[in-house]
Design a protein around this motif. Structure first.
Motif, PDB file in Angstrom:
ATOM      1  N   GLU A 222       0.812  -1.219   0.000  1.00 46.01           N
ATOM      2  CA  GLU A 222       0.000   0.000   0.000  1.00 46.01           C
ATOM      3  C   GLU A 222       0.852   1.279   0.000  1.00 46.01           C
ATOM      4  O   GLU A 222       0.313   2.376   0.026  1.00 46.01           O
ATOM      5  CB  GLU A 222      -0.928   0.004   1.215  1.00 46.01           C
ATOM      6  N   LYS A 223       2.158   1.110   0.002  1.00 46.16           N
ATOM      7  CA  LYS A 223       3.112   2.230  -0.006  1.00 46.16           C
ATOM      8  C   LYS A 223       2.915   3.168   1.189  1.00 46.16           C
ATOM      9  O   LYS A 223       2.982   4.383   1.068  1.00 46.16           O
ATOM     10  CB  LYS A 223       3.035   3.003  -1.323  1.00 46.16           C
ATOM     11  N   ARG A 224       2.713   2.581   2.342  1.00 54.01           N
ATOM     12  CA  ARG A 224       2.573   3.348   3.577  1.00 54.01           C
ATOM     13  C   ARG A 224       3.969   3.450   4.212  1.00 54.01           C
ATOM     14  O   ARG A 224       4.282   2.839   5.220  1.00 54.01           O
ATOM     15  CB  ARG A 224       1.555   2.666   4.489  1.00 54.01           C
ATOM     16  N   TRP A 225       4.807   4.231   3.533  1.00 57.33           N
ATOM     17  CA  TRP A 225       6.232   4.310   3.856  1.00 57.33           C
ATOM     18  C   TRP A 225       6.498   4.780   5.283  1.00 57.33           C
ATOM     19  O   TRP A 225       7.425   4.297   5.922  1.00 57.33           O
ATOM     20  CB  TRP A 225       6.939   5.226   2.866  1.00 57.33           C
ATOM     21  N   GLY A 226       5.736   5.711   5.779  1.00 59.30           N
ATOM     22  CA  GLY A 226       5.946   6.216   7.133  1.00 59.30           C
ATOM     23  C   GLY A 226       5.776   5.122   8.177  1.00 59.30           C
ATOM     24  O   GLY A 226       6.532   5.047   9.149  1.00 59.30           O
ATOM     25  N   GLU A 227       4.803   4.263   7.968  1.00 55.40           N
ATOM     26  CA  GLU A 227       4.551   3.184   8.913  1.00 55.40           C
ATOM     27  C   GLU A 227       5.634   2.110   8.825  1.00 55.40           C
ATOM     28  O   GLU A 227       6.073   1.581   9.844  1.00 55.40           O
ATOM     29  CB  GLU A 227       3.164   2.598   8.676  1.00 55.40           C
ATOM     30  N   VAL A 228       6.069   1.809   7.612  1.00 55.11           N
ATOM     31  CA  VAL A 228       7.158   0.840   7.445  1.00 55.11           C
ATOM     32  C   VAL A 228       8.437   1.404   8.063  1.00 55.11           C
ATOM     33  O   VAL A 228       9.174   0.692   8.746  1.00 55.11           O
ATOM     34  CB  VAL A 228       7.362   0.473   5.962  1.00 55.11           C
ATOM     35  N   ALA A 229       8.686   2.699   7.854  1.00 54.83           N
ATOM     36  CA  ALA A 229       9.867   3.339   8.440  1.00 54.83           C
ATOM     37  C   ALA A 229       9.809   3.284   9.965  1.00 54.83           C
ATOM     38  O   ALA A 229      10.832   3.063  10.622  1.00 54.83           O
ATOM     39  CB  ALA A 229       9.992   4.787   7.967  1.00 54.83           C
ATOM     40  N   ALA A 230       8.621   3.463  10.534  1.00 50.22           N
ATOM     41  CA  ALA A 230       8.478   3.393  11.997  1.00 50.22           C
ATOM     42  C   ALA A 230       8.878   2.016  12.502  1.00 50.22           C
ATOM     43  O   ALA A 230       9.560   1.891  13.532  1.00 50.22           O
ATOM     44  CB  ALA A 230       7.045   3.717  12.402  1.00 50.22           C
ATOM     45  N   LEU A 231       8.488   0.978  11.788  1.00 51.18           N
ATOM     46  CA  LEU A 231       8.860  -0.386  12.180  1.00 51.18           C
ATOM     47  C   LEU A 231      10.371  -0.592  12.066  1.00 51.18           C
ATOM     48  O   LEU A 231      11.007  -1.095  12.999  1.00 51.18           O
ATOM     49  CB  LEU A 231       8.137  -1.410  11.321  1.00 51.18           C
ATOM     50  N   VAL A 232      10.938  -0.204  10.937  1.00 46.26           N
ATOM     51  CA  VAL A 232      12.378  -0.406  10.721  1.00 46.26           C
ATOM     52  C   VAL A 232      13.173   0.364  11.773  1.00 46.26           C
ATOM     53  O   VAL A 232      14.141  -0.149  12.332  1.00 46.26           O
ATOM     54  CB  VAL A 232      12.779   0.004   9.284  1.00 46.26           C
ATOM     55  N   ARG A 233      12.742   1.563  12.097  1.00 50.45           N
ATOM     56  CA  ARG A 233      13.416   2.369  13.128  1.00 50.45           C
ATOM     57  C   ARG A 233      13.322   1.683  14.494  1.00 50.45           C
ATOM     58  O   ARG A 233      14.298   1.611  15.232  1.00 50.45           O
ATOM     59  CB  ARG A 233      12.802   3.764  13.190  1.00 50.45           C
ATOM     60  N   TYR A 234      12.151   1.160  14.829  1.00 49.04           N
ATOM     61  CA  TYR A 234      11.957   0.487  16.115  1.00 49.04           C
ATOM     62  C   TYR A 234      12.843  -0.754  16.205  1.00 49.04           C
ATOM     63  O   TYR A 234      13.481  -0.990  17.228  1.00 49.04           O
ATOM     64  CB  TYR A 234      10.480   0.103  16.297  1.00 49.04           C
ATOM     65  N   VAL A 235      12.897  -1.518  15.118  1.00 49.19           N
ATOM     66  CA  VAL A 235      13.743  -2.719  15.098  1.00 49.19           C
ATOM     67  C   VAL A 235      15.210  -2.327  15.218  1.00 49.19           C
ATOM     68  O   VAL A 235      15.971  -2.959  15.961  1.00 49.19           O
ATOM     69  CB  VAL A 235      13.481  -3.548  13.817  1.00 49.19           C
ATOM     70  N   LYS A 236      15.609  -1.272  14.507  1.00 49.07           N
ATOM     71  CA  LYS A 236      17.002  -0.798  14.560  1.00 49.07           C
ATOM     72  C   LYS A 236      17.373  -0.343  15.969  1.00 49.07           C
ATOM     73  O   LYS A 236      18.444  -0.665  16.473  1.00 49.07           O
ATOM     74  CB  LYS A 236      17.191   0.344  13.570  1.00 49.07           C
ATOM     75  N   ASP A 237      16.480   0.420  16.605  1.00 54.48           N
ATOM     76  CA  ASP A 237      16.761   0.947  17.945  1.00 54.48           C
ATOM     77  C   ASP A 237      16.657  -0.117  19.032  1.00 54.48           C
ATOM     78  O   ASP A 237      17.217   0.041  20.111  1.00 54.48           O
ATOM     79  CB  ASP A 237      15.816   2.107  18.283  1.00 54.48           C
ATOM     80  N   ASP A 238      15.914  -1.179  18.755  1.00 52.61           N
ATOM     81  CA  ASP A 238      15.721  -2.309  19.655  1.00 52.61           C
ATOM     82  C   ASP A 238      14.825  -1.923  20.845  1.00 52.61           C
ATOM     83  O   ASP A 238      14.464  -0.759  21.024  1.00 52.61           O
ATOM     84  CB  ASP A 238      17.051  -2.864  20.148  1.00 52.61           C
ATOM     85  N   VAL A 239      14.499  -2.894  21.637  1.00 49.52           N
ATOM     86  CA  VAL A 239      13.603  -2.694  22.775  1.00 49.52           C
ATOM     87  C   VAL A 239      14.348  -1.931  23.872  1.00 49.52           C
ATOM     88  O   VAL A 239      15.496  -2.256  24.184  1.00 49.52           O
ATOM     89  CB  VAL A 239      13.117  -4.054  23.325  1.00 49.52           C
ATOM     90  N   PRO A 240      13.715  -0.927  24.464  1.00 46.99           N
ATOM     91  CA  PRO A 240      14.367  -0.198  25.562  1.00 46.99           C
ATOM     92  C   PRO A 240      14.753  -1.150  26.702  1.00 46.99           C
ATOM     93  O   PRO A 240      13.912  -1.915  27.179  1.00 46.99           O
ATOM     94  CB  PRO A 240      13.308   0.801  26.031  1.00 46.99           C
ATOM     95  N   ILE A 241      15.994  -1.109  27.105  1.00 43.85           N
ATOM     96  CA  ILE A 241      16.511  -2.048  28.099  1.00 43.85           C
ATOM     97  C   ILE A 241      15.807  -1.909  29.447  1.00 43.85           C
ATOM     98  O   ILE A 241      15.641  -2.896  30.157  1.00 43.85           O
ATOM     99  CB  ILE A 241      18.050  -1.921  28.239  1.00 43.85           C
ATOM    100  N   ASP A 242      15.357  -0.713  29.786  1.00 49.24           N
ATOM    101  CA  ASP A 242      14.681  -0.540  31.072  1.00 49.24           C
ATOM    102  C   ASP A 242      13.355  -1.288  31.129  1.00 49.24           C
ATOM    103  O   ASP A 242      12.847  -1.595  32.212  1.00 49.24           O
ATOM    104  CB  ASP A 242      14.490   0.934  31.409  1.00 49.24           C
ATOM    105  N   LEU A 243      12.808  -1.653  29.981  1.00 45.65           N
ATOM    106  CA  LEU A 243      11.585  -2.435  29.945  1.00 45.65           C
ATOM    107  C   LEU A 243      11.799  -3.835  30.535  1.00 45.65           C
ATOM    108  O   LEU A 243      10.868  -4.433  31.068  1.00 45.65           O
ATOM    109  CB  LEU A 243      11.067  -2.543  28.508  1.00 45.65           C
ATOM    110  N   ALA A 244      13.027  -4.315  30.489  1.00 48.17           N
ATOM    111  CA  ALA A 244      13.337  -5.626  31.064  1.00 48.17           C
ATOM    112  C   ALA A 244      13.071  -5.647  32.564  1.00 48.17           C
ATOM    113  O   ALA A 244      12.696  -6.682  33.114  1.00 48.17           O
ATOM    114  CB  ALA A 244      14.791  -5.999  30.786  1.00 48.17           C
ATOM    115  N   MET A 245      13.234  -4.513  33.219  1.00 49.92           N
ATOM    116  CA  MET A 245      12.993  -4.439  34.660  1.00 49.92           C
ATOM    117  C   MET A 245      11.547  -4.073  34.982  1.00 49.92           C
ATOM    118  O   MET A 245      10.987  -4.553  35.957  1.00 49.92           O
ATOM    119  CB  MET A 245      13.931  -3.408  35.304  1.00 49.92           C
ATOM    120  N   THR A 246      10.945  -3.234  34.158  1.00 49.17           N
ATOM    121  CA  THR A 246       9.593  -2.763  34.462  1.00 49.17           C
ATOM    122  C   THR A 246       8.505  -3.710  33.971  1.00 49.17           C
ATOM    123  O   THR A 246       7.448  -3.799  34.593  1.00 49.17           O
ATOM    124  CB  THR A 246       9.343  -1.364  33.873  1.00 49.17           C
ATOM    125  N   ASP A 247       8.754  -4.400  32.848  1.00 46.50           N
ATOM    126  CA  ASP A 247       7.775  -5.348  32.313  1.00 46.50           C
ATOM    127  C   ASP A 247       8.515  -6.457  31.566  1.00 46.50           C
ATOM    128  O   ASP A 247       8.596  -6.458  30.335  1.00 46.50           O
ATOM    129  CB  ASP A 247       6.788  -4.626  31.387  1.00 46.50           C
TER     130      ASP A 247
END
Length: 88
Positions: free
Chosen positions: A26-51
């Motif tokens: 569907e060429k929803r580039w902004g949404e795909v970019a949001a996913l790629v950015r999230y994967v690149k940045d990885d899960v926030p490490i503090d989440l391991a302690m909070t949840d």
């Protein structure tokens, strides 16, 4: 899109990997970019302690997408396409 909106979109796509193909088609580039950015940045490490359960779930989902080749998507190109389409 706000950073929170981008995070929610990325997490939705992590939970439902088939959405990536749909949004690429569907060429929803902004949404795909949001996913790629999230994967690149990885899960926030503090989440391991909070949840820890959410942290593990997100880590597993990111690993699965990386194995499927999401890392080969060019974030800069996706962001440029989103900006051209006014999706950024």
């Amino acid at each position: 899109m706000t950073p929170r909106e981008q995070e929610l979109i990325a997490r939705e796509m992590l939970e439902h990997p088939a959405l990536l193909g749909i949004r690429l088609k569907e060429k929803r580039w902004g949404e795909v970019a949001a996913l790629v950015r999230y994967v690149k940045d990885d899960v926030p490490i503090d989440l391991a302690m909070t949840d820890p359960a959410l942290y593990k779930t997100l880590r597993d989902q990111i690993t699965l997408l990386r194995l499927r080749g999401v890392g080969s998507l060019n974030l800069a190109k996706l962001e440029a396409l989103a900006a051209m389409d006014g999706q950024g």
